[in-house]
Design a protein around this motif. Structure first.
Motif, mmCIF file in Angstrom:
data_model
loop_
_atom_site.group_PDB
_atom_site.id
_atom_site.type_symbol
_atom_site.label_atom_id
_atom_site.label_comp_id
_atom_site.label_asym_id
_atom_site.label_seq_id
_atom_site.Cartn_x
_atom_site.Cartn_y
_atom_site.Cartn_z
ATOM 1 N N ASN A 191 0.809 -1.226 0.000
ATOM 2 C CA ASN A 191 0.000 0.000 0.000
ATOM 3 C C ASN A 191 0.841 1.275 0.000
ATOM 4 O O ASN A 191 0.351 2.345 0.346
ATOM 5 C CB ASN A 191 -0.945 0.012 1.202
ATOM 6 N N ALA A 192 2.112 1.161 -0.394
ATOM 7 C CA ALA A 192 3.023 2.308 -0.351
ATOM 8 C C ALA A 192 3.061 3.049 -1.685
ATOM 9 O O ALA A 192 4.080 3.642 -2.033
ATOM 10 C CB ALA A 192 4.422 1.856 0.033
ATOM 11 N N LYS A 193 1.968 3.053 -2.416
ATOM 12 C CA LYS A 193 1.947 3.620 -3.758
ATOM 13 C C LYS A 193 2.403 5.082 -3.777
ATOM 14 O O LYS A 193 3.187 5.494 -4.644
ATOM 15 C CB LYS A 193 0.538 3.514 -4.341
ATOM 16 N N LYS A 194 1.931 5.878 -2.815
ATOM 17 C CA LYS A 194 2.269 7.304 -2.801
ATOM 18 C C LYS A 194 3.764 7.518 -2.579
ATOM 19 O O LYS A 194 4.399 8.360 -3.232
ATOM 20 C CB LYS A 194 1.463 8.019 -1.727
ATOM 21 N N LEU A 195 4.342 6.746 -1.655
ATOM 22 C CA LEU A 195 5.777 6.868 -1.387
ATOM 23 C C LEU A 195 6.592 6.388 -2.585
ATOM 24 O O LEU A 195 7.615 6.999 -2.928
ATOM 25 C CB LEU A 195 6.142 6.063 -0.137
ATOM 26 N N VAL A 196 6.157 5.324 -3.221
ATOM 27 C CA VAL A 196 6.832 4.828 -4.419
ATOM 28 C C VAL A 196 6.840 5.896 -5.513
ATOM 29 O O VAL A 196 7.846 6.096 -6.208
ATOM 30 C CB VAL A 196 6.146 3.536 -4.927
ATOM 31 N N GLU A 197 5.726 6.601 -5.650
ATOM 32 C CA GLU A 197 5.619 7.625 -6.698
ATOM 33 C C GLU A 197 6.493 8.845 -6.409
ATOM 34 O O GLU A 197 7.049 9.449 -7.328
ATOM 35 C CB GLU A 197 4.158 8.059 -6.840
ATOM 36 N N ILE A 198 6.621 9.210 -5.138
ATOM 37 C CA ILE A 198 7.368 10.434 -4.811
ATOM 38 C C ILE A 198 8.862 10.172 -4.651
ATOM 39 O O ILE A 198 9.676 11.109 -4.742
ATOM 40 C CB ILE A 198 6.798 11.102 -3.538
ATOM 41 N N LEU A 199 9.254 8.929 -4.453
ATOM 42 C CA LEU A 199 10.667 8.618 -4.211
ATOM 43 C C LEU A 199 11.601 9.222 -5.262
ATOM 44 O O LEU A 199 12.631 9.820 -4.896
ATOM 45 C CB LEU A 199 10.863 7.101 -4.128
ATOM 46 N N PRO A 200 11.311 9.117 -6.564
ATOM 47 C CA PRO A 200 12.237 9.695 -7.556
ATOM 48 C C PRO A 200 12.355 11.215 -7.466
ATOM 49 O O PRO A 200 13.308 11.790 -8.013
ATOM 50 C CB PRO A 200 11.612 9.277 -8.898
ATOM 51 N N LYS A 201 11.406 11.864 -6.797
ATOM 52 C CA LYS A 201 11.451 13.319 -6.660
ATOM 53 C C LYS A 201 12.347 13.767 -5.505
ATOM 54 O O LYS A 201 12.715 14.945 -5.423
ATOM 55 C CB LYS A 201 10.038 13.871 -6.437
ATOM 56 N N ILE A 202 12.680 12.849 -4.621
ATOM 57 C CA ILE A 202 13.543 13.196 -3.490
ATOM 58 C C ILE A 202 14.977 13.326 -3.992
ATOM 59 O O ILE A 202 15.498 12.403 -4.634
ATOM 60 C CB ILE A 202 13.478 12.123 -2.389
ATOM 61 N N PRO A 203 15.639 14.444 -3.737
ATOM 62 C CA PRO A 203 17.047 14.557 -4.151
ATOM 63 C C PRO A 203 17.874 13.405 -3.583
ATOM 64 O O PRO A 203 17.793 13.108 -2.393
ATOM 65 C CB PRO A 203 17.475 15.901 -3.562
#
Length: 265
Positions: A191-203
């Motif tokens: 259920n970590a879809k949101k974190l998976v999606e934002i991970l590439p945006k983290i420097p």
């Protein structure tokens, strides 16, 4: 034990509650195994002020264990700034926190509790500024209030980490203000879809690894007490999502953790 992963490279675990009762009776065996098989350093975050003596004792017993002094928003009734100051000058105390805001258990009209959480959070931010320590921040269901408070003080802080980063776009903007982002077992959950999606945006220069043990054990070991060496499964998941090697992720996150917490030690 955990033979389904390569532990040849050692990770810095920036957040593990080694003072938890879940580790009573097995701490020495677990840590010796961890340091022999894939862990470099571990930070015990301060959460309950009553547990700080044990956190300090563990940190002094093991060369590669450190601790921070702080009070979790669930434990604000025991907050005592004078007690925190008794611990903050210890040579193994390297940060303030975990502190922050957590509205998950609150009703919409629990304004008095929210106000108390904010007061205690700000007091710990000011402590970190006074003693020039990085800040370990806990945020749950309180993104806007946390952001407003941190933006008000961030210019005076020695950096910090958003522990168990909750994939908030708003909080992600704090990367430009010296904040790092703690990634743990949640990333491996279905259920970590949101974190998976934002991970590439983290420097990438702002990523650090954590267990949050004994909680949030990553797949494929979910349901067991979390162990610092299981950060290797988190590192592999990050590597897969960012199309990098696990070795690259470990080197990167270790560099970041050393920059934030261990400069000058």
């Amino acid at each position: 034990m955990f033979l389904d992963c390569d532990f040849s490279e050692k990770i810095i675990d920036t957040h593990c509650h080694l003072d938890s009762q879940a580790y009573f009776g097995c701490l020495n065996e677990m840590l010796n195994h961890a340091f022999d098989n894939g862990i470099d350093k571990i930070i015990i975050p301060g959460a309950d002020i009553k547990d700080l003596p044990r956190a300090r004792e563990i940190a002094h017993r093991y060369k590669k264990v450190f601790f921070s002094c702080g009070v979790h928003p669930y434990d604000i009734d025991d907050f005592d700034l004078d007690i925190l100051k008794e611990f903050i000058n210890d040579k193994k105390c390297i940060a303030v926190g975990e502190c922050g805001l957590d509205y998950y258990r609150l009703n919409a009209d629990d304004e008095a509790v929210k106000a108390k959480q904010k007061e205690v959070f700000i007091a710990q931010i000011q402590l970190a500024i006074e003693y020039k320590k990085p800040l370990i921040v806990h945020v749950r269901d309180a993104n806007e209030d946390s952001y407003k408070i941190l933006k008000n003080y961030v210019k005076d802080l020695q950096g910090g980490v958003l522990h168990c980063f909750n994939a908030s776009e708003l909080l992600l903007s704090l990367a430009d203000d010296g904040f790092y982002f703690g990634i743990g077992g949640v990333l491996t959950f279905k259920n970590a879809k949101k974190l998976v999606e934002i991970l590439p945006k983290i420097p990438k220069e702002k990523l650090v690894l954590e267990t949050d043990g004994p909680y949030l054990t990553p797949e494929p070991h979910r349901g067991k007490v979390n162990d610092p060496i299981l950060t290797h499964f988190v590192a592999q998941k990050i590597a897969d999502l960012l199309n990098l090697s696990k070795s690259e992720i470990i080197k990167l996150t270790n560099l970041n953790a050393n920059r934030l917490f261990f400069q000058g030690l």
